[in-house]
Every structure is written in C-alpha cells, then in structure tokens.
Design a protein around this motif. Structure first.
Motif, mmCIF file in Angstrom:
data_model
loop_
_atom_site.group_PDB
_atom_site.id
_atom_site.type_symbol
_atom_site.label_atom_id
_atom_site.label_comp_id
_atom_site.label_asym_id
_atom_site.label_seq_id
_atom_site.Cartn_x
_atom_site.Cartn_y
_atom_site.Cartn_z
ATOM 1 N N PRO A 154 -4.950 -19.772 5.088
ATOM 2 C CA PRO A 154 -4.963 -19.266 3.708
ATOM 3 C C PRO A 154 -6.355 -18.821 3.253
ATOM 4 C CG PRO A 154 -3.592 -21.205 3.836
ATOM 5 C CD PRO A 154 -4.253 -21.065 5.184
ATOM 6 N N PHE A 155 -7.394 -19.453 3.777
ATOM 7 C CA PHE A 155 -8.752 -19.081 3.367
ATOM 8 C C PHE A 155 -9.285 -17.920 4.191
ATOM 9 C CE2 PHE A 155 -8.210 -23.651 2.703
ATOM 10 C CZ PHE A 155 -8.435 -23.713 1.341
ATOM 11 N N ALA A 156 -8.775 -17.807 5.411
ATOM 12 C CA ALA A 156 -9.403 -16.900 6.386
ATOM 13 C C ALA A 156 -8.757 -15.521 6.440
ATOM 14 C CB ALA A 156 -9.368 -17.544 7.773
ATOM 15 N N HIS A 157 -7.788 -15.256 5.575
ATOM 16 C CA HIS A 157 -7.128 -13.956 5.668
ATOM 17 C C HIS A 157 -7.460 -13.075 4.459
ATOM 18 C CE1 HIS A 157 -4.501 -15.166 2.470
ATOM 19 N NE2 HIS A 157 -4.116 -13.918 2.394
ATOM 20 N N ALA A 158 -7.324 -11.795 4.688
ATOM 21 C CA ALA A 158 -7.391 -10.834 3.583
ATOM 22 C C ALA A 158 -6.340 -9.771 3.855
ATOM 23 C CB ALA A 158 -8.773 -10.183 3.524
ATOM 24 N N VAL A 159 -5.959 -9.059 2.814
ATOM 25 C CA VAL A 159 -5.009 -7.963 3.005
ATOM 26 C C VAL A 159 -5.682 -6.669 2.552
ATOM 27 C CG1 VAL A 159 -2.808 -6.941 2.287
ATOM 28 C CG2 VAL A 159 -2.957 -9.399 2.783
ATOM 29 N N LEU A 160 -5.673 -5.702 3.445
ATOM 30 C CA LEU A 160 -6.292 -4.420 3.160
ATOM 31 C C LEU A 160 -5.214 -3.343 3.194
ATOM 32 C CD1 LEU A 160 -9.202 -3.252 2.836
ATOM 33 C CD2 LEU A 160 -9.182 -2.852 5.301
ATOM 34 N N ILE A 161 -5.076 -2.617 2.093
ATOM 35 C CA ILE A 161 -4.102 -1.512 2.073
ATOM 36 C C ILE A 161 -4.781 -0.291 2.689
ATOM 37 C CG2 ILE A 161 -2.639 -0.045 0.621
ATOM 38 C CD1 ILE A 161 -1.777 -2.969 0.513
ATOM 39 N N GLU A 162 -4.191 0.217 3.744
ATOM 40 C CA GLU A 162 -4.808 1.348 4.449
ATOM 41 C C GLU A 162 -4.365 2.672 3.827
ATOM 42 O OE1 GLU A 162 -6.878 0.614 6.886
ATOM 43 O OE2 GLU A 162 -6.285 -1.360 7.636
ATOM 44 N N SER A 163 -3.070 2.770 3.488
ATOM 45 C CA SER A 163 -2.592 4.018 2.887
ATOM 46 C C SER A 163 -1.297 3.781 2.116
ATOM 47 C CB SER A 163 -2.346 5.071 3.978
ATOM 48 O OG SER A 163 -1.212 4.712 4.737
ATOM 49 N N VAL A 164 -1.110 4.583 1.097
ATOM 50 C CA VAL A 164 0.144 4.577 0.321
ATOM 51 C C VAL A 164 0.555 6.030 0.165
ATOM 52 C CG1 VAL A 164 1.229 3.980 -1.880
ATOM 53 C CG2 VAL A 164 -0.627 2.561 -1.006
ATOM 54 N N ARG A 165 1.740 6.378 0.624
ATOM 55 C CA ARG A 165 2.166 7.778 0.408
ATOM 56 C C ARG A 165 3.665 7.853 0.135
ATOM 57 N NH1 ARG A 165 4.745 9.913 4.734
ATOM 58 N NH2 ARG A 165 4.631 8.640 6.613
ATOM 59 N N GLU A 166 4.037 8.878 -0.598
ATOM 60 C CA GLU A 166 5.446 9.101 -0.916
ATOM 61 C C GLU A 166 6.058 9.910 0.216
ATOM 62 O OE1 GLU A 166 6.733 7.670 -3.649
ATOM 63 O OE2 GLU A 166 4.706 6.916 -4.038
ATOM 64 N N ALA A 167 7.181 9.436 0.759
ATOM 65 C CA ALA A 167 7.874 10.213 1.795
ATOM 66 C C ALA A 167 8.646 11.322 1.095
ATOM 67 C CB ALA A 167 8.817 9.312 2.585
ATOM 68 N N GLU A 168 8.370 12.544 1.465
ATOM 69 C CA GLU A 168 8.913 13.698 0.746
ATOM 70 C C GLU A 168 10.439 13.708 0.696
ATOM 71 O OE1 GLU A 168 7.515 17.935 1.352
ATOM 72 O OE2 GLU A 168 5.682 16.768 1.660
ATOM 73 N N GLY A 169 10.958 13.895 -0.500
ATOM 74 C CA GLY A 169 12.396 14.038 -0.682
ATOM 75 C C GLY A 169 13.209 12.805 -0.333
ATOM 76 N N LYS A 170 12.568 11.661 -0.245
ATOM 77 C CA LYS A 170 13.306 10.485 0.226
ATOM 78 C C LYS A 170 13.315 9.319 -0.756
ATOM 79 C CE LYS A 170 13.231 10.758 5.272
ATOM 80 N NZ LYS A 170 12.357 10.380 6.377
ATOM 81 N N ASP A 171 12.642 9.462 -1.904
ATOM 82 C CA ASP A 171 12.545 8.355 -2.843
ATOM 83 C C ASP A 171 12.055 7.091 -2.140
ATOM 84 O OD1 ASP A 171 12.798 6.755 -5.118
ATOM 85 O OD2 ASP A 171 14.867 6.229 -4.623
ATOM 86 N N LEU A 172 11.045 7.264 -1.316
ATOM 87 C CA LEU A 172 10.569 6.165 -0.485
ATOM 88 C C LEU A 172 9.039 6.185 -0.469
ATOM 89 C CD1 LEU A 172 11.416 4.020 1.782
ATOM 90 C CD2 LEU A 172 10.954 5.888 3.391
ATOM 91 N N THR A 173 8.437 5.025 -0.699
ATOM 92 C CA THR A 173 6.987 4.920 -0.600
ATOM 93 C C THR A 173 6.639 4.229 0.716
ATOM 94 O OG1 THR A 173 6.839 4.747 -3.002
ATOM 95 C CG2 THR A 173 4.904 4.068 -1.754
ATOM 96 N N VAL A 174 5.723 4.817 1.443
ATOM 97 C CA VAL A 174 5.330 4.250 2.733
ATOM 98 C C VAL A 174 3.938 3.641 2.604
ATOM 99 C CG1 VAL A 174 4.925 4.722 5.176
ATOM 100 C CG2 VAL A 174 6.707 5.981 3.926
ATOM 101 N N VAL A 175 3.863 2.351 2.855
ATOM 102 C CA VAL A 175 2.593 1.640 2.731
ATOM 103 C C VAL A 175 2.185 1.103 4.093
ATOM 104 C CG1 VAL A 175 1.427 -0.348 1.684
ATOM 105 C CG2 VAL A 175 3.127 0.921 0.357
ATOM 106 N N THR A 176 0.958 1.375 4.487
ATOM 107 C CA THR A 176 0.445 0.701 5.681
ATOM 108 C C THR A 176 -0.647 -0.257 5.236
ATOM 109 O OG1 THR A 176 -1.068 2.526 6.081
ATOM 110 C CG2 THR A 176 0.977 2.567 7.305
ATOM 111 N N ALA A 177 -0.557 -1.461 5.739
ATOM 112 C CA ALA A 177 -1.508 -2.492 5.332
ATOM 113 C C ALA A 177 -1.907 -3.338 6.532
ATOM 114 C CB ALA A 177 -0.882 -3.377 4.257
#
Ligand SMILES: Nc1nc2c(ncn2[C@@H]2O[C@H](COP(=O)(O)OP(=O)(O)OP(=O)(O)O)[C@@H](O)[C@H]2O)c(=O)[nH]1
Ligand SMILES: [Mg+2]
Length: 296
Positions: free
Chosen positions: A205-228
């Motif tokens: 719990p102390f040794a981790h972090a979360v980094l969001i690499e990218s957030v993008r909308e998938a075209e025409g799909k009502d879907l958000t793609v997140v890489t973390a």
C-alpha cells in the motif's frame, strides 16, 4: 449566506476522508483501512440552504521518511494556515500517540480556530468518550468538541451545523454544481488505487502509485479508453499486484472500471500494466510527473 473553508487534519487513518465524504454527501475522496491513503489535498464542497463549506481533506500527518511523504505532510500543514476553521479528527477507537500532541501543536501555531472531532464512536463504549475528550483537550483551546461516527453518520449533521455556525458571512465561492477539485484523470487513478489498497497489505500500500498514461474517446463507440500503470518498487511487489495468472490485476481493473462506469455514466476500457521503478518515492522528477499528470 455563510461560506468558508474548513481544513480537515489528523493522523493517518483517523477517518478524515470518510468524514469529508459524509459531510459532502458524495464520494470525493477514496478511503481504505491502510494508513496514508490520501496523498494530496482534496477539495469537496458541502452545501445546505444558506451555507457553503469548502472542505479540504488532507493527507494524514506523520513522520515523513521519503520525499513523497514530506510532500504529503507539507500539503496537510499548508492547508491549516489558509482555512477559516480546522477540524482535527482523532480516531477515538485507536491508540493515542505523540502524533495527537504534535498535530494539536501545529493547529495551535497556525492560529486558526479548531473543532475537535473524535471519530469512530460506533466502536467505543460511551463511558470511554469523556476521559478521551478530557485527555485531548487538556491545556488546549478548541471551539467545540463534536464526537461523530463518519461511517454510520451519527452526529455528522450536527457537526455540519457547528461548522456552518463558524463560517464567515459572505457569498458562495464556487458555482452551484461544483463538487470537487479533482480532475477526472486524477480521479480514475484514485479509484484504481482504492481497489489496489483493498486487496493488498504489508508494504505494498505504501510502495505503489498509479500513473495515467492516456485517456481517449474511442470514435463512435461511446467508450473511453484509459491506459494506466501501477508503479511498484520491486519485482516481488509486481508479482503480487499481477497475481497468479493475472487474477489480481484483472480484479483490480474490473472493480475500478465498474465503479467508474457508474460514476461517469459511460463505458470504460481500462488497460492496466504494472511497472517496477525502484525508489520512486524519493524521485523528485517522477513525483512531479505524478502530480503534473494529476493536475491536467
Ligand atoms: N468503525 C468506523 N470506522 C471508520 C469510521 N470512519 C472511518 N472509518 C474507517 O477507518 C479507515 C480509515 O478511513 P479514512 O477515511 O481512509 O481515513 P483517513 O483519515 O482519510 O486516512 P489517510 O488518508 O490515510 O490519512 C477506513 O477503514 C474507514 O472505513 C467510523 O466512524 N467508524
Ligand atoms: Mg484520507
């Protein structure tokens, strides 16, 4: 109209974030049973007719051993001076230590009026409360003492009224629909952290972090793609987060996705990877990147 700022401070795990969520009436901060869950200030606005209270949730004040922790504690102490009022949350069901005195001294030095809030009263016998309050207030000047259970909500409405009565008169500082300062990208990282915290223990719990690499909308799909990325410090920790055959990381990802889809009201595809970065907690460049990304 009354409107003002309340800094919520205390030792790690005292229940500050739970209390802020209860006062705001929405989840604006993640919560876990591990200390040092909150890593930076979070603003959540609580409103009732005629009152606006900007609550500043802060990281638990502790003795910092890494650059990350020094920044966390700085974030908390910094919040003290700029508030109209301080709420000092103490875990009434836990052991007291030198931390309480240290924080009470800080509050006193900041010269801001303070309310003492013994929390978790659902977990103690009523006759223990008075001696606890006497111990915590001896030689101190608190405006009020308001015991609560942030978890069950006991006395939280009363606390709101007490805080409201101490806010300065003036117009609201935020637009009516403004809830929190946390940008969406940062919130996604926080929810992933919460799911990881729920499932891990010991040093992870102390040794981790979360980094969001990218957030993008998938075209025409009502879907958000997140890489973390989940950052850990050692290979062994990576193995724990990935889990046997990838079960742990899939489970973290699924739990985070389900909660975020509910909140954001759209479908989410969450791609999680685990990376090892030795000593990231002392890496100034990485820490500012973590914070920078969060500020986007
Ligand atoms: N029984 C009980 N548990 C509580 C109460 N308030 C908070 N907790 C629990 O205490 C733990 C810590 O709560 P948090 O709100 O994350 O505490 P915090 O002070 O924000 O902790 P840090 O962010 O690490 O400084 C969680 O497991 C909460 O569910 C309460 O009133 N009663
Ligand atoms: Mg917290």
């Amino acid at each position: 109209m009354r409107a003002g700022t309340v800094a919520v401070v205390g030792r790690p795990n005292a229940g500050k974030s739970t209390l802020v969520n209860a006062l705001v009436g929405e989840k604006v901060a993640i919560v876990s049973d591990k200390p040092q869950t909150t890593r930076r200030r979070i603003l959540g606005v609580a409103r009732r007719p005629g009152v606006e209270i900007a609550l500043v949730d802060t990281p638990g004040i502790h003795k910092p051993e890494y650059r990350l922790n020094a920044a966390m504690v700085h974030d908390a102490t910094d919040a003290l001076g700029s508030a109209d009022l301080v709420v000092f949350v103490v875990d009434a069901a836990g052991e007291r230590g030198p931390g309480e005195k240290y924080i009470a001294d800080l509050v006193e030095k900041a010269g801001v009026p303070a309310v003492l809030v013994p929390n978790k009263i659902d977990r103690i016998r009523k006759e223990k409360l008075l001696p606890l309050i006497q111990e915590l207030t001896a030689g101190r000047r608190f405006e009020e003492v308001v015991p609560v259970s942030a978890r069950t909500g006991e006395n939280v409405d009363h606390l709101f009224d007490v805080l409201a009565s101490k806010m300065p008169e003036g117009p609201p500082a935020y637009p009516e629909d403004f809830l929190t300062s946390t940008p969406e990208t940062e919130w996604i990282a926080e929810v992933i952290r919460e799911k990881l915290l729920e499932r891990t223990r010991d040093e992870l719990p102390f040794a981790h972090a979360v980094l969001i690499e990218s957030v993008r909308e998938a075209e025409g799909k009502d879907l958000t793609v997140v890489t973390a990325s989940i950052i850990v410090e050692r290979e062994g920790q990576k193995g724990i987060v990935v889990g046997r055959g990838g079960t742990m990381i899939r489970d973290i990802g699924r739990a985070a996705r389900e909660e975020l889809e509910q909140e954001l009201g759209r479908r989410l595809y969450l791609e999680l990877t685990v990376r090892v970065k030795p000593d990231w907690r002392n890496d100034a460049g990485f820490l500012s990147r973590l914070r920078g990304v969060e500020k986007e």
